[in-house]
Design a protein around this motif. Sequence first.
Motif, PDB file in Angstrom:
ATOM      1  N   ALA A   1      17.706   1.446 -44.939  1.00 55.34           N
ATOM      2  CA  ALA A   1      16.496   0.863 -45.505  1.00 55.34           C
ATOM      3  C   ALA A   1      15.637   0.202 -44.429  1.00 55.34           C
ATOM      4  CB  ALA A   1      16.860  -0.150 -46.587  1.00 55.34           C
ATOM      5  N   ALA A   2      16.293  -0.359 -43.418  1.00 53.28           N
ATOM      6  CA  ALA A   2      15.560  -1.001 -42.321  1.00 53.28           C
ATOM      7  C   ALA A   2      14.715  -0.002 -41.546  1.00 53.28           C
ATOM      8  CB  ALA A   2      16.534  -1.713 -41.387  1.00 53.28           C
ATOM      9  N   ARG A   3      15.035   1.279 -41.671  1.00 51.08           N
ATOM     10  CA  ARG A   3      14.242   2.324 -41.016  1.00 51.08           C
ATOM     11  C   ARG A   3      13.183   2.909 -41.942  1.00 51.08           C
ATOM     12  NH1 ARG A   3      15.173   4.070 -36.171  1.00 51.08           N
ATOM     13  NH2 ARG A   3      16.923   3.169 -35.013  1.00 51.08           N
TER      14      ARG A   3
ATOM     15  N   ARG B   1      13.930   5.104 -48.528  1.00 50.32           N
ATOM     16  CA  ARG B   1      14.194   4.642 -49.891  1.00 50.32           C
ATOM     17  C   ARG B   1      15.661   4.912 -50.206  1.00 50.32           C
ATOM     18  NH1 ARG B   1       9.053   7.262 -50.842  1.00 50.32           N
ATOM     19  NH2 ARG B   1      10.155   9.108 -51.611  1.00 50.32           N
ATOM     20  N   VAL B   2      16.411   3.859 -50.433  1.00 49.64           N
ATOM     21  CA  VAL B   2      17.855   3.986 -50.606  1.00 49.64           C
ATOM     22  C   VAL B   2      18.264   3.471 -51.979  1.00 49.64           C
ATOM     23  CG1 VAL B   2      20.133   3.421 -49.668  1.00 49.64           C
ATOM     24  CG2 VAL B   2      18.165   3.617 -48.122  1.00 49.64           C
ATOM     25  N   LEU B   3      19.013   4.284 -52.697  1.00 49.02           N
ATOM     26  CA  LEU B   3      19.628   3.895 -53.959  1.00 49.02           C
ATOM     27  C   LEU B   3      21.140   3.913 -53.767  1.00 49.02           C
ATOM     28  CD1 LEU B   3      19.626   3.343 -57.048  1.00 49.02           C
ATOM     29  CD2 LEU B   3      19.668   5.850 -57.364  1.00 49.02           C
ATOM     30  N   GLY B   4      21.802   2.840 -54.170  1.00 47.18           N
ATOM     31  CA  GLY B   4      23.246   2.787 -54.061  1.00 47.18           C
ATOM     32  C   GLY B   4      23.924   3.064 -55.390  1.00 47.18           C
ATOM     33  N   VAL B   5      25.103   3.682 -55.317  1.00 47.90           N
ATOM     34  CA  VAL B   5      25.990   3.825 -56.466  1.00 47.90           C
ATOM     35  C   VAL B   5      27.309   3.182 -56.076  1.00 47.90           C
ATOM     36  CG1 VAL B   5      27.269   5.432 -57.938  1.00 47.90           C
ATOM     37  CG2 VAL B   5      24.905   5.934 -57.320  1.00 47.90           C
TER      38      VAL B   5
END
Length: 251
Positions: free
Chosen positions: A56-58, A61-65
Amino acid sequence: MHQDRARAESFGAVARAYDRARPAYPEALILDLAMRGPRDVLDVGCGTGKAARLLAARGLRVLGVEIDRGMAAVAREHGIDVEVTGFESWDDAGRRFDLITCGQAWHWIDPEAGAAKARRLLRPGGALALFWNLHELDPAVRSALDATYAEHAPDLPAGERHHSGAHVEKYVGGLQRAGFGDVAVRDYSWQRIYRRDEWLDLVATYSNHALLPDERRDALLAAIGGVVDRAGGAVTARYTTNLVLAAAPSG
């Protein structure tokens, strides 16, 4: 290991210690993944967001499971959007991704079902990245620790006392059977020096250690601390981060 649900779902009890003590991942690995140009990333078994935060710092768009609510809560505190469920039963609601990552967690997921689902969730040309931090210690320290385990936790198999020894090759065939094309294995080397309390903080987050009865775990950790003391108060962990990178077909 994915069938041992007691271990797989034990991390919530040590979520904050996990976030504090577990190492992150090398910048070179994160850069290699980011350079593939993904827009949407799914981080499977995201834990407290160790990998997700770096991606995300880059600007990705990140979604976690994540199956554990305690771990997911810590990840959310770090700004990661997390859906709480096991990956195999997760409802993707039609969403698709350019990159699926899984740091230090794929061994807790059914390898056949997980690979098939990851392949389905990837857009053409996307990739699945599985990675683990593994370490080696100085032989004298390793020998002293093994003697300590033999005395205080003889039921912990020798191969499960330390996070060491590459094991990524066993996943390659399953990924190929799931329809992935190129499957590459890469290594990233680095090291970290742990002071006594830092090392004890780390090993206390290992699932098989955390599930020991309190009295046995306390005795084991005290004995491990003695080994570190006799080694000069610190140990050097020589890490190799193993990556399995599997590419989805382009069309």
